[in-house]
Design an enzyme around this catalytic site. Structure first.
Site, mmCIF file in Angstrom:
data_model
loop_
_atom_site.group_PDB
_atom_site.id
_atom_site.type_symbol
_atom_site.label_atom_id
_atom_site.label_comp_id
_atom_site.label_asym_id
_atom_site.label_seq_id
_atom_site.Cartn_x
_atom_site.Cartn_y
_atom_site.Cartn_z
ATOM 1 N N GLU A 147 0.822 -1.198 0.000
ATOM 2 C CA GLU A 147 0.000 0.000 0.000
ATOM 3 C C GLU A 147 0.864 1.259 0.000
ATOM 4 O OE1 GLU A 147 -0.400 -2.550 2.037
ATOM 5 O OE2 GLU A 147 -2.300 -3.389 1.326
ATOM 6 N N GLU A 188 14.383 -4.754 -2.099
ATOM 7 C CA GLU A 188 15.288 -5.026 -3.221
ATOM 8 C C GLU A 188 14.623 -5.843 -4.332
ATOM 9 O OE1 GLU A 188 19.798 -4.771 -1.680
ATOM 10 O OE2 GLU A 188 18.857 -6.719 -1.296
#
Length: 439
Positions: free
Chosen positions: A67, A312
Site C-alpha cells: 500500500e 530489493e
C-alpha cells in the site's frame, strides 16, 4: 443509523476504552515476536515521536509495504504542493522501507491502535487537515473520531475482496453507518466501486490501479552487475512474494528441472523473517542455498538464491525474465501484485487465486503477458517452456510493458478527484509563510 448498528459501534468503542490498559502488554508480546518495533511501540498508543510541522498536513495511512508503494507518488505530489505528509504504517518492514525510500520527504509514525484513547491522543497532537487511507482499511473508532472532528477521510486505490465484501454484507447496517462517513471513495476498479456504493459509500469514483503509475522498482547497479557476473550464462526464474507453502513448490520446480536445465531459482518470500525455515526446508531437500542477507556468493553449485532482504525487488526481478508471482497458489491469500515484474519486462506466471488483483491479471492475460498455472507440475512446465523459448518469453515481456503503459493514468485521475480537498491546502501552504513573515 439503525438502533442495532448504533449499539454495535458504541459497544466497539467502549470495548476499546475498557481494554486499552491492556494494550501495552499486547504490544510488548508482539514486540517480542518481532511484530512490533520495541523502541517505537508507544506510537501505537498515540504518542508522537516527531514534531508536528507548521502548516497544512495530510495524514496518509498505508497498512504495509504494498500500500505504501502504491501511494508514494501521490505523497510526493502533495509535498510538491507544499503540503506536509504524515505517513502511518502498521508493520516493521514498511517502517524500514519508509526510512530508506522516503527519508525526509514525509514524517513516519506507526498507526495508533483503533481505541479511542490512542486515536484521540494521536489526532489531538497531529491535527491533520485531511486523512487518506489506502486500499480497504476501515477502523470504526478512527473513522468516527475523524468524522466528529470534521476531518475528511478518503479511501484511495480502494478495493474490497470477495471475502471482505461478503463479510460487510452480513453486517449491512453497520457497514452503511461506517462507509457513509467517508468523504469520498476512489476505487481501483468498476467492481470495487460498485461494491462500495452497495455498502453505503458516496460519492464513489473509479481511478484504476495507481500501483501501475509507480516507477519500476529501483536497483543498485553495482550490486546488480556483481550478481549478474556470478550467475553468468545460467538460466534463471524467480518466485516472488511467496506465501507459506509456495517456497516448497519452488523447490519442487527446481528439482524437476535441474538435471537438464541447470538453472538458478530465485525465491523472494513475502515475509523475509521466514528465511531460516525456508532455507532449512530447501537444504533438507538437498538444495544449496545462497542468501542475500548474508551476502553469500552465487556459485555454479548454488541452486537457490534466497532473497531475504527488504526493498530489493528491483534487484531480484532484473536477474531474470520469468517471474512467478506468489500468494496465488494458496486459496484465500488473494494473490500478489504482478505490475512490478510486468513493468520490467518479465513473463508473468501466477496461480489461480488472485482476487485482490483480478482486474490487473485480466488485463495482463488479455495482452498475452501473463499465464495462469494450477500447481507445481504446471508451473514447472511453464518455466521449462519459457526458458527454452526466448521468442515466446520476450513476446510476453514486451506485452507486459505495453499492458502497463495502457493501464497508466490512475494517479492523475486520483489527484483530480482530490482537488476539492487539496487545493485549499495548497493555497494555505503558499499563504502561511507570508502571514508568518508579517507577524
Amino acid at each position: 443509523m439503525s438502533a442495532l448498528a448504533r449499539i454495535a459501534l458504541t459497544a466497539y468503542r467502549w470495548a476499546g476504552v475498557v481494554l486499552f490498559p491492556c494494550a501495552g502488554i499486547l504490544l510488548a508480546v508482539r514486540a517480542s515476536k518481532g511484530k512490533e518495533d520495541r523502541s517505537r511501540r508507544m506510537e501505537r498508543l498515540g504518542h508522537a515521536a516527531a514534531n508536528r510541522p507548521h502548516g497544512p498536513l495530510i495524514w496518509v495511512h498505508a497498512a504495509s509495504v504494498g500500500e505504501m508503494g502504491a501511494v508514494t507518488a501521490l505523497m510526493r505530489e502533495f509535498r510538491r504542493a507544499g503540503i506536509h505528509v504524515l505517513l502511518t504504517t502498521g508493520t516493521v518492514t514498511s517502517a524500514e522501507i519508509a526510512a530508506n525510500r522516503l527519508r525526509d520527504e514525509v514524517i513516519h509514525q506507526y498507526v495508533p491502535i483503533d481505541a479511542l484513547p490512542a486515536v484521540r491522543r494521536f489526532l489531538d497532537y497531529w491535527q491533520p487537515d485531511l486523512a487518506i487511507t489506502v486500499d480497504s482499511e476501515i477502523w470504526p473508532a478512527t473513522l468516527q473520531s475523524l468524522h466528529d472532528r470534521r476531518i475528511p477521510q478518503i479511501l484511495v486505490n480502494a478495493r474490497l475482496s470477495d471475502r471482505s465484501f461478503a463479510r460487510w454484507q452480513n453486517h449491512a447496517k453497520v457497514a452503511s453507518s461506517l462507509f457513509s462517513k467517508l468523504a469520498m471513495v476512489i476505487a481501483k476498479s468498476d467492481l470495487d466501486g460498485e461494491r462500495f456504493r452497495d455498502l453505503g459509500a458516496w460519492p464513489v469514483t473509479v481511478s484504476g490501479n495507481i500501483k501501475v503509475d509507480t516507477d519500476a522498482p529501483s536497483v543498485d547497479m553495482e550490486l546488480l552487475g556483481q550478481y549478474q557476473r556470478q550467475i553468468g550464462h545460467r538460466k534463471t526464474w524467480a518466485a516472488i512474494s511467496t506465501a507459506d507453502g509456495e517456497e516448497n513448490v519452488a523447490a519442487m520446480v527446481h528439482r524437476a528441472l535441474k538435471a537438464h536445465m541447470g538453472q538458478l531459482s530465485i525465491v523472494v518470500p513475502r515475509h523475509p523473517q521466514r528465511a531460516d525455515e525456508i532455507e532449512a526446508m530447501m537444504v533438507q531437500q538437498g538444495l544449496t542455498v545462497a542468501r542475500r542477507s548474508r551476502n553469500d556468493e552465487i556459485t555454479a553449485e548454488t541452486d537457490v538464491f534466497l532473497g531475504d532482504s527488504i526493498g530489493e525487488m528491483g534487484l531480484y526481478l532484473r536477474l531474470t525474465e520469468i517471474a512467478f508471482v506468489g500468494r496465488s497458489l494458496v486459496q484465500g491469500a488473494g494473490g500478489g501484485n504482478p505490475m512490478e515484474p510486468a513493468v520490467l519486462g518479465c513473463a508473468v506466471l501466477s496461480g489461480p487465486h488472485v482476487e485482490n488483483f483480478r482486474e490487473s491479471y485480466q488485463r495482463l492475460v488479455r495482452h498475452g503477458s501473463a499465464r495462469v498455472v494450477r500447481d507445481a507440475e504446471t508451473l514447472a512446465k511453464a518455466v521449462h517452456f519459457l526458458m527454452n523459448n526466448p521468442l515466446a518469453r520476450h513476446k510476453m515481456g514486451d506485452a507486459g510493458i505495453a499492458a502497463v503503459q495502457d493501464m497508466r493514468g490512475a494517479l492523475s485521475i486520483t489527484l483530480k478527484a482530490l482537488e476539492p480537498y487539496t487545493n485549499p491546502l495548497t493555497v494555505k501552504a503558499r499563504l502561511e509563510p507570508k502571514a508568518a513573515a508579517g507577524e
